[in-house]
Scaffold this motif. Structure first.
Motif, PDB file in Angstrom:
ATOM      1  N   GLY A 251       1.110  99.069 127.456  1.00  0.00           N
ATOM      2  CA  GLY A 251       0.007  99.854 128.001  1.00  0.00           C
ATOM      3  C   GLY A 251      -1.209  99.016 128.278  1.00  0.00           C
ATOM      4  N   GLY A 252      -2.367  99.666 128.155  1.00  0.00           N
ATOM      5  CA  GLY A 252      -3.634  99.016 128.468  1.00  0.00           C
ATOM      6  C   GLY A 252      -3.911  97.870 127.519  1.00  0.00           C
ATOM      7  N   ILE A 253      -5.003  97.190 127.776  1.00  0.00           N
ATOM      8  CA  ILE A 253      -5.286  95.998 126.973  1.00  0.00           C
ATOM      9  C   ILE A 253      -5.714  96.411 125.575  1.00  0.00           C
ATOM     10  N   ASN A 254      -5.039  95.813 124.597  1.00  0.00           N
ATOM     11  CA  ASN A 254      -5.279  96.123 123.197  1.00  0.00           C
ATOM     12  C   ASN A 254      -5.610  94.811 122.482  1.00  0.00           C
ATOM     13  N   ALA A 255      -6.384  94.907 121.403  1.00  0.00           N
ATOM     14  CA  ALA A 255      -6.735  93.698 120.640  1.00  0.00           C
ATOM     15  C   ALA A 255      -5.481  92.904 120.266  1.00  0.00           C
ATOM     16  N   LEU A 256      -4.371  93.606 120.019  1.00  0.00           N
ATOM     17  CA  LEU A 256      -3.157  92.906 119.578  1.00  0.00           C
ATOM     18  C   LEU A 256      -2.603  91.981 120.664  1.00  0.00           C
ATOM     19  N   ALA A 398       1.418  97.479 102.965  1.00  0.00           N
ATOM     20  CA  ALA A 398       0.702  98.042 104.114  1.00  0.00           C
ATOM     21  C   ALA A 398      -0.643  97.356 104.340  1.00  0.00           C
ATOM     22  N   ASP A 399      -1.388  97.078 103.276  1.00  0.00           N
ATOM     23  CA  ASP A 399      -2.711  96.473 103.457  1.00  0.00           C
ATOM     24  C   ASP A 399      -2.603  95.035 103.968  1.00  0.00           C
ATOM     25  N   LEU A 400      -1.636  94.297 103.418  1.00  0.00           N
ATOM     26  CA  LEU A 400      -1.494  92.890 103.809  1.00  0.00           C
ATOM     27  C   LEU A 400      -1.240  92.742 105.310  1.00  0.00           C
ATOM     28  N   PHE A 401      -0.436  93.657 105.859  1.00  0.00           N
ATOM     29  CA  PHE A 401      -0.046  93.527 107.270  1.00  0.00           C
ATOM     30  C   PHE A 401      -0.841  94.461 108.198  1.00  0.00           C
ATOM     31  N   ASP A 402      -1.839  95.150 107.656  1.00  0.00           N
ATOM     32  CA  ASP A 402      -2.599  96.122 108.454  1.00  0.00           C
ATOM     33  C   ASP A 402      -3.155  95.464 109.722  1.00  0.00           C
ATOM     34  N   PRO A 403      -2.827  95.993 110.901  1.00  0.00           N
ATOM     35  CA  PRO A 403      -3.315  95.364 112.153  1.00  0.00           C
ATOM     36  C   PRO A 403      -4.825  95.390 112.279  1.00  0.00           C
ATOM     37  N   ARG A 404      -5.470  96.222 111.478  1.00  0.00           N
ATOM     38  CA  ARG A 404      -6.931  96.299 111.603  1.00  0.00           C
ATOM     39  C   ARG A 404      -7.626  95.293 110.700  1.00  0.00           C
TER      40      ARG A 404
END
Ligand code: FES
Length: 520
Positions: A251-256, A398-404
């Motif tokens: 999709g659109g441009i994402n930080a990832l 979950a926290d270690l790999f959180d994309p945010r």
């Protein structure tokens, strides 16, 4: 039954993949036919976009937890990198425990090791519980150094693996006949046939009531109240939560898209004159490194050797294959190169994968990306984390790999360079192009970016002379695509979108095809 209706013998059936080269996994593997499904009104608990190892692992776990799940795959199950992996199952990763320790701390490195071990155990447990015929075999792994500087790096890899709680030993030699100064042995590793494995997951998922929709490309997803409405042509799929298990979210441009750099790795499957196949998973410490293992398909053993990785859309894929073959012939008595193929992976900016809620998206949208060259293990742990998050269960990783997560210090100089490189390509690829007087000048079965009557065009001439003219502008963020002469695809150097010679999306993040141009 006429000839057209006669099913092909199993070994002649070839499943499809996102490139023209056939991987060793494709022949003989035909995904189960999709079941008819037409309800437009059903509300699913979860829509999973993408039918690779991440999507299917999450799908089985969610369905087992009592959720109603649908998988929408734009091509067929295993079409993406799962069909092109070399399928190593390791207790260590491309991002070393030393690197994780340095950027995230010792406890995070230990947690990373635990997550990886859980992925290995999950694959073994799934294969045993569901009695999958997926060629799963336990193996030892060896990593070896050939010079002093590699020795130092290998020492750091070894010591940090021990500190992270991973079993490893120094040994005097690897099973290969390549001189080594130092060798580390990692026991309890594994390998499998990736398509048979996800084919097994699919069977379990469907037996539990899950729905698989193949050839269903999700064109957009809109949120209405608490529901996500995904459109594919005339079909609308409604779900309370969405997982983008598409290797990189589309999709659109994402930080990832700016935090992951697309790379391609090259693999050969060769037979050997002297039958000296290594019965282990082996890695050197070159940059990029080579990886070796063997696999038996239909009674024939093959040596799988990979490496010569480079950034997608850069360098010459055919030259990479030639260099890899040259290297292989230097060290092995090659009888025949039976298969050669390349596959894509994403290198995360701080070394760890991004798994969890998708940044900048409405609530209820999840994704996983940045697996580096460890897609089988990290895709498996991603499937588990995402299903736990959606089911409201705690997950230790979950926290270690959180994309945010924001870790500016952990963003490597390489990652900064990758984005400078994106900007460079955005400009430079617009400037240098060959001027063609006529489309007849394009060789058969070849693509090229050319200037025709002053306009830049992506031209492909098929083996029979049919011409396809496309805009070279990638619909994702408007970089120019490059021709991949080996996989017969248009590859975008910026964030890794890939397109067929006729311009159809093969892999994201682009969602739209290259624009067709009608030239006079
Ligand atoms: Fe982002 Fe092409 S993939 S511009």
């Amino acid at each position: 039954m006429n000839e057209l209706n006669t099913p092909k013998p199993l070994h002649e059936q070839v499943s499809s993949r996102d490139g023209a080269n056939v991987s060793i996994w494709q022949p003989g593997f035909q995904p189960a036919p999709s079941k008819e499904y037409s309800s437009q009104n059903e509300v699913f608990d979860v829509l999973i976009v993408g039918g690779g190892i991440t999507g299917l692992t999450a799908a089985v776990q969610l369905q087992e937890l009592g959720k109603a799940v649908v998988i929408a795959e734009s091509h067929t199950i295993g079409y993406g990198t799962t069909g092109g992996t070399s399928a190593h199952i390791n207790t260590f990763a491309d991002t070393t425990y030393a690197e994780v320790e340095q950027d995230f701390g010792k406890e995070s490195a230990q947690l990373f090791a635990k997550a990886i071990q859980e992925a290995v155990t999950t694959i073994k447990t799934n294969a045993a519980t569901y009695r999958m015929d997926c060629d799963l075999e336990s193996k030892d792994a060896y990593v070896y150094a050939e010079d002093e500087s590699q020795w130092k790096e290998l020492d750091s890899l070894y010591e940090s693996a021990l500190r992270a709680g991973v079993e490893a030993h120094t040994v005097s030699q690897s099973p290969l006949n390549i001189p080594a100064l130092k060798v580390i042995h990692f026991p309890h590793q594994a390998q499998f046939h990736p398509l048979k494995y996800i084919g097994g997951l699919r069977k379990v998922f469907e037996a539990l009531g899950g729905v698989v929709l193949e050839h269903t490309r999700i064109e957009e997803i809109k949120q209405e109240n608490d529901l996500h409405k995904a459109r594919s042509g005339d079909q609308v799929i409604q779900a309370k939560a969405v997982i983008y298990a598409t290797h990189i979210p589309p999709g659109g441009i994402n930080a990832l898209h700016f935090l992951n750099a697309p790379y391609r790795s090259y693999v050969l499957a060769v037979t050997l004159e002297d039958e000296k196949y290594p019965d282990a998973l082996i890695y050197d410490m070159q940059e990029p490194y080579h990886y070796f293992r063997s696999h038996v398909i239909e009674g024939q053993r093959y040596l799988l050797i990979g490496g010569n990785d480079h950034k997608t859309g850069h360098d010459d894929p055919q030259a990479a294959f030639e260099a890899l073959e040259h290297y292989t012939r230097q060290h092995f008595k090659v009888k025949e190169v039976a298969y050669q193929w390349s596959s894509q992976y994403f290198v995360p900016s701080d070394g760890l994968p991004y798994i969890g809620k998708m940044p900048g998206s409405p609530a209820g949208i999840y994704t996983a990306t940045g697996y580096n060259g460890n897609g089988m293990i990290l895709g498996t742990i991603a499937g588990k984390i995402l299903s736990d998050l959606i089911a409201g269960k705690d997950n230790a990783y979950a926290d270690l790999f959180d994309p945010r997560r924001v870790k500016p210090l952990a963003i490597t100089p390489e990652a900064v360079k990758e984005n400078v490189d994106v900007a460079y390509h955005f400009i430079a690829d617009r400037l240098s192009t060959e001027e063609l007087d006529s489309l007849k000048e394009v060789p058969f079965d070849t693509g090229m970016i050319a200037k025709i009557s002053g306009k830049k065009v992506a031209v492909y001439k098929s083996p029979t002379g049919e011409i396809h003219t496309l805009s070279p502008v990638c619909p994702h963020a408007h970089c120019f695509v490059n021709w991949n002469a080996s996989e017969k695809s248009w590859d975008c150097p910026c964030h890794g979108a890939r397109f067929s010679p006729q311009g159809e999306v093969l892999t994201g993040p682009a969602r739209k095809d290259l624009e067709k141009l009608n030239l006079p």
